[in-house]
Enzyme design. Structure first.
Site, PDB file in Angstrom:
ATOM      1  CB  VAL A 109      -0.956  -0.003   1.225  1.00  0.00           C
ATOM      2  CG1 VAL A 109      -1.930  -1.180   1.156  1.00  0.00           C
ATOM      3  CG2 VAL A 109      -0.193  -0.027   2.556  1.00  0.00           C
ATOM      4  CG  HIS A 125      -3.887  -6.155   0.166  1.00  0.00           C
ATOM      5  ND1 HIS A 125      -2.869  -6.901   0.721  1.00  0.00           N
ATOM      6  CD2 HIS A 125      -4.807  -7.054  -0.256  1.00  0.00           C
ATOM      7  CE1 HIS A 125      -3.165  -8.191   0.634  1.00  0.00           C
ATOM      8  NE2 HIS A 125      -4.325  -8.315   0.042  1.00  0.00           N
ATOM      9  CB  CYS A 133     -16.023  10.009   3.314  1.00  0.00           C
ATOM     10  SG  CYS A 133     -17.207  10.725   4.478  1.00  0.00           S
ATOM     11  CB  CYS A 136     -20.338  11.649   1.459  1.00  0.00           C
ATOM     12  SG  CYS A 136     -18.581  12.012   1.206  1.00  0.00           S
ATOM     13  CB  CYS A 154     -15.239  13.578   4.839  1.00  0.00           C
ATOM     14  SG  CYS A 154     -15.878  13.961   3.203  1.00  0.00           S
ATOM     15  CB  THR A 194       4.628 -11.929  -0.786  1.00  0.00           C
ATOM     16  OG1 THR A 194       3.465 -12.282  -0.022  1.00  0.00           O
ATOM     17  CG2 THR A 194       4.729 -12.826  -2.004  1.00  0.00           C
TER      18      THR A 194
HETATM   19  C1  BV8 Z   1     -10.805 -11.813   2.196  1.00  0.00           C
HETATM   20  C2  BV8 Z   1      -3.651  -4.119   4.462  1.00  0.00           C
HETATM   21  C3  BV8 Z   1     -12.990 -12.510   1.617  1.00  0.00           C
HETATM   22  C4  BV8 Z   1      -3.397  -3.564   5.774  1.00  0.00           C
HETATM   23  C5  BV8 Z   1      -3.415  -6.422   4.445  1.00  0.00           C
HETATM   24  C6  BV8 Z   1      -7.603 -19.112   6.568  1.00  0.00           C
HETATM   25  C7  BV8 Z   1      -7.240 -19.601   5.322  1.00  0.00           C
HETATM   26  C8  BV8 Z   1      -7.297 -18.782   4.205  1.00  0.00           C
HETATM   27  C9  BV8 Z   1      -7.710 -17.468   4.315  1.00  0.00           C
HETATM   28  C10 BV8 Z   1      -8.063 -16.989   5.533  1.00  0.00           C
HETATM   29  C11 BV8 Z   1      -8.015 -17.807   6.650  1.00  0.00           C
HETATM   30  N1  BV8 Z   1      -8.404 -17.075   7.703  1.00  0.00           N
HETATM   31  C12 BV8 Z   1      -8.690 -15.821   7.281  1.00  0.00           C
HETATM   32  C13 BV8 Z   1      -8.477 -15.768   5.957  1.00  0.00           C
HETATM   33  C14 BV8 Z   1      -8.648 -14.615   5.086  1.00  0.00           C
HETATM   34  C15 BV8 Z   1      -7.608 -13.559   5.309  1.00  0.00           C
HETATM   35  C16 BV8 Z   1      -6.233 -14.186   5.350  1.00  0.00           C
HETATM   36  O1  BV8 Z   1      -5.613 -14.469   4.356  1.00  0.00           O
HETATM   37  N2  BV8 Z   1      -5.708 -14.397   6.542  1.00  0.00           N
HETATM   38  C17 BV8 Z   1      -4.410 -15.069   6.695  1.00  0.00           C
HETATM   39  C18 BV8 Z   1      -3.463 -14.185   7.467  1.00  0.00           C
HETATM   40  C19 BV8 Z   1      -4.658 -16.399   7.337  1.00  0.00           C
HETATM   41  N3  BV8 Z   1      -7.722 -12.680   4.195  1.00  0.00           N
HETATM   42  C20 BV8 Z   1      -8.588 -11.666   4.179  1.00  0.00           C
HETATM   43  O2  BV8 Z   1      -9.287 -11.383   5.138  1.00  0.00           O
HETATM   44  C21 BV8 Z   1      -8.697 -10.926   2.877  1.00  0.00           C
HETATM   45  N4  BV8 Z   1     -10.045 -10.763   2.489  1.00  0.00           N
HETATM   46  O3  BV8 Z   1     -10.396 -12.959   2.273  1.00  0.00           O
HETATM   47  O4  BV8 Z   1     -12.061 -11.466   1.783  1.00  0.00           O
HETATM   48  C22 BV8 Z   1     -13.681 -12.709   2.900  1.00  0.00           C
HETATM   49  C23 BV8 Z   1     -14.504 -11.731   3.365  1.00  0.00           C
HETATM   50  C24 BV8 Z   1     -15.194 -11.949   4.558  1.00  0.00           C
HETATM   51  C25 BV8 Z   1     -14.985 -13.116   5.291  1.00  0.00           C
HETATM   52  C26 BV8 Z   1     -14.110 -14.073   4.811  1.00  0.00           C
HETATM   53  C27 BV8 Z   1     -13.452 -13.856   3.594  1.00  0.00           C
HETATM   54  C28 BV8 Z   1      -8.146  -9.522   3.009  1.00  0.00           C
HETATM   55  C29 BV8 Z   1      -6.678  -9.578   3.228  1.00  0.00           C
HETATM   56  C30 BV8 Z   1      -6.108  -8.180   3.178  1.00  0.00           C
HETATM   57  C31 BV8 Z   1      -5.241  -7.961   4.329  1.00  0.00           C
HETATM   58  N5  BV8 Z   1      -4.630  -6.679   4.150  1.00  0.00           N
HETATM   59  N6  BV8 Z   1      -2.950  -5.256   4.331  1.00  0.00           N
HETATM   60  C32 BV8 Z   1      -2.343  -2.555   5.719  1.00  0.00           C
HETATM   61  O5  BV8 Z   1      -1.351  -2.690   4.985  1.00  0.00           O
HETATM   62  O6  BV8 Z   1      -2.526  -1.612   6.471  1.00  0.00           O
HETATM   63  S1  BV8 Z   1      -2.413  -7.619   5.089  1.00  0.00           S
HETATM   64  C33 BV8 Z   1      -0.766  -7.454   4.986  1.00  0.00           C
HETATM   65  O7  BV8 Z   1      -0.355  -8.714   4.503  1.00  0.00           O
HETATM   66  C34 BV8 Z   1       0.043  -6.537   4.169  1.00  0.00           C
HETATM   67  O8  BV8 Z   1      -0.545  -5.329   3.910  1.00  0.00           O
HETATM   68  C35 BV8 Z   1       0.295  -7.223   2.885  1.00  0.00           C
HETATM   69  O9  BV8 Z   1      -0.527  -6.631   1.923  1.00  0.00           O
HETATM   70  C36 BV8 Z   1      -0.134  -8.647   3.141  1.00  0.00           C
HETATM   71  C37 BV8 Z   1       0.856  -9.680   2.775  1.00  0.00           C
HETATM   72  O10 BV8 Z   1       2.024  -9.545   3.530  1.00  0.00           O
HETATM   73  P1  BV8 Z   1       3.388  -9.640   2.788  1.00  0.00           P
HETATM   74  O11 BV8 Z   1       3.437  -8.573   1.794  1.00  0.00           O
HETATM   75  O12 BV8 Z   1       3.584 -11.013   2.304  1.00  0.00           O
HETATM   76  O13 BV8 Z   1       4.432  -9.257   3.935  1.00  0.00           O
HETATM   77  P2  BV8 Z   1       5.010 -10.125   5.108  1.00  0.00           P
HETATM   78  O14 BV8 Z   1       5.595  -9.207   6.113  1.00  0.00           O
HETATM   79  O15 BV8 Z   1       4.062 -11.140   5.577  1.00  0.00           O
HETATM   80  O16 BV8 Z   1       6.206 -10.934   4.440  1.00  0.00           O
HETATM   81  C38 BV8 Z   1       7.368 -10.301   3.961  1.00  0.00           C
HETATM   82  C39 BV8 Z   1       8.129 -11.328   3.154  1.00  0.00           C
HETATM   83  O17 BV8 Z   1       9.224 -10.689   2.539  1.00  0.00           O
HETATM   84  C40 BV8 Z   1       8.704 -12.443   4.014  1.00  0.00           C
HETATM   85  O18 BV8 Z   1       8.485 -13.686   3.354  1.00  0.00           O
HETATM   86  C41 BV8 Z   1      10.202 -12.137   4.089  1.00  0.00           C
HETATM   87  O19 BV8 Z   1      11.008 -13.309   4.156  1.00  0.00           O
HETATM   88  C42 BV8 Z   1      10.396 -11.420   2.780  1.00  0.00           C
HETATM   89  N7  BV8 Z   1      11.485 -10.440   2.777  1.00  0.00           N
HETATM   90  C43 BV8 Z   1      11.841  -9.571   3.748  1.00  0.00           C
HETATM   91  N8  BV8 Z   1      12.834  -8.767   3.340  1.00  0.00           N
HETATM   92  C44 BV8 Z   1      13.118  -9.141   2.071  1.00  0.00           C
HETATM   93  C45 BV8 Z   1      12.263 -10.196   1.709  1.00  0.00           C
HETATM   94  N9  BV8 Z   1      12.299 -10.791   0.495  1.00  0.00           N
HETATM   95  C46 BV8 Z   1      13.195 -10.314  -0.389  1.00  0.00           C
HETATM   96  N10 BV8 Z   1      14.045  -9.288  -0.113  1.00  0.00           N
HETATM   97  C47 BV8 Z   1      14.041  -8.690   1.092  1.00  0.00           C
HETATM   98  N11 BV8 Z   1      14.878  -7.687   1.358  1.00  0.00           N
HETATM   99 ZN    ZN Z   2     -17.741  12.634   3.258  1.00  0.00          ZN
END
Ligand code: BV8
Ligand code: ZN
Length: 249
Positions: A109, A125, A133, A136, A154, A194
């Site tokens: 993001v 995401h 808002c 509205c 807003c 990721t």
């Molecule tokens: C949804 C916004 C339908 C916030 C984010 C069980 C099974 C399957 C799914 C689920 C489950 N239980 C719940 C769920 C659904 C849930 C989910 O997936 N949960 C997981 C955690 C179990 N998903 C949702 O809720 C999604 N919506 O499914 O809708 C629905 C609706 C209603 C009811 C049910 C279902 C919405 C998910 C959106 C979450 N939003 N972000 C914000 O940013 O403020 S989450 C957050 O994680 C981050 O924003 C990012 O977008 C996302 C992924 O994280 P990564 O980018 O992978 O980052 P992370 O730190 O984890 O990893 C970093 C990686 O980089 C590591 O591997 C590391 O080794 C590597 N690394 C580090 N440095 C380096 C590197 N690699 C290379 N070079 C480097 N230098």
């Molecule tokens: Zn508004």
């Protein structure tokens, strides 16, 4: 195409040079070397104060305490405002200019891909730099750092929230479909920095692999995707991605 002496990186660079349809899926690791903290590091770097991202990035947390959730976002906005794209972002923007059909699908993001010059971006995401808002419904770009009040409001008086997809919320349908469909017909799918545990984004490369795409994972450590990937390149994105895109002679 491969030879006994070629490294995995050279093999992948050769495939990438020949590919006409490429998708890159990025996560927080691609921005790590810009100074943006990742979410799920083993040493707790994803924590802000005592909270995990899952504790704050959800609608219930916002309903309970919008000022707290906004303090987290205000902190992240200030931090990211001081960060610049790194060589991994730059290399992906260069790759887009070279590949006829390219799509960058990002879970981030922070907006750093656009700052690096990428144009074909599907933001799954949302964005730190947009608000929505609750009164509205207006969605607006908002780059103010710092924000004048927390929580911000807003012009209509309604409470603003970040235009970001929280846990339990649906992803933008058009971006998600575009990500799945484009990856499924891509020759090469790069999955960069990721943890591959947040769904549905994590399903995109798995689906692409089943559809015949060559999936290349670039990460510091293996993830749940690794067994499904055609190649795993271990190392920092800011080093590996430029090597890959520049090609290896
Ligand atoms: C949804 C916004 C339908 C916030 C984010 C069980 C099974 C399957 C799914 C689920 C489950 N239980 C719940 C769920 C659904 C849930 C989910 O997936 N949960 C997981 C955690 C179990 N998903 C949702 O809720 C999604 N919506 O499914 O809708 C629905 C609706 C209603 C009811 C049910 C279902 C919405 C998910 C959106 C979450 N939003 N972000 C914000 O940013 O403020 S989450 C957050 O994680 C981050 O924003 C990012 O977008 C996302 C992924 O994280 P990564 O980018 O992978 O980052 P992370 O730190 O984890 O990893 C970093 C990686 O980089 C590591 O591997 C590391 O080794 C590597 N690394 C580090 N440095 C380096 C590197 N690699 C290379 N070079 C480097 N230098
Ligand atoms: Zn508004």
């Amino acid at each position: 195409m491969s030879s006994d002496t070629a490294t995995p990186l050279e093999d992948v660079a050769v495939r990438l040079r020949a590919a006409r349809r490429v998708v890159a899926l990025t996560g927080a690791g691609v921005s790590a070397e810009s100074g943006v903290p990742t979410f799920r590091g083993s040493s707790g770097e994803g924590l802000w104060e005592k909270f995990r991202p899952e504790d704050l990035a959800n609608p219930d947390a916002f309903a309970r305490d919008p000022a707290l959730v906004w303090r987290w976002y205000a902190w992240r906005r200030e931090l990211v405002a001081g960060c610049r794209p790194n060589p991994a972002h730059d290399a992906l923007a260069a790759l887009e200019r070279r590949v006829p059909e390219f799509l960058l699908v990002t879970q981030n993001v922070d907006g750093l891909h656009a700052s690096a010059g990428s144009q074909r971006i599907a933001e799954l995401h949302g964005s730190l730099w947009r608000t929505r808002c609750l009164g509205c419904g207006a969605i607006a770009e908002d780059r103010r750092v710092p924000l004048p009040e927390l929580p911000p409001r807003c012009g209509c008086g309604g409470l603003l929230r970040p235009d970001i997809v929280w846990f339990g919320e649906s992803l933008p349908e058009a971006e998600l479909v575009r990500g799945f469909e484009t990856a499924a017909v891509a020759e090469v799918v790069l999955v960069i920095g990721t943890s591959s545990i947040v769904y549905p984004a994590a399903a995109i490369p798995q689906h692409a692999a089943r559809s015949g795409a060559f999936v290349v994972e670039i990460n510091l450590e293996p993830t749940p995707l690794t067994p499904h990937a055609g190649a795993f390149l271990s190392g920092p994105a800011a080093v590996i991605v430029p090597q890959l895109v520049g090609g290896v002679s």
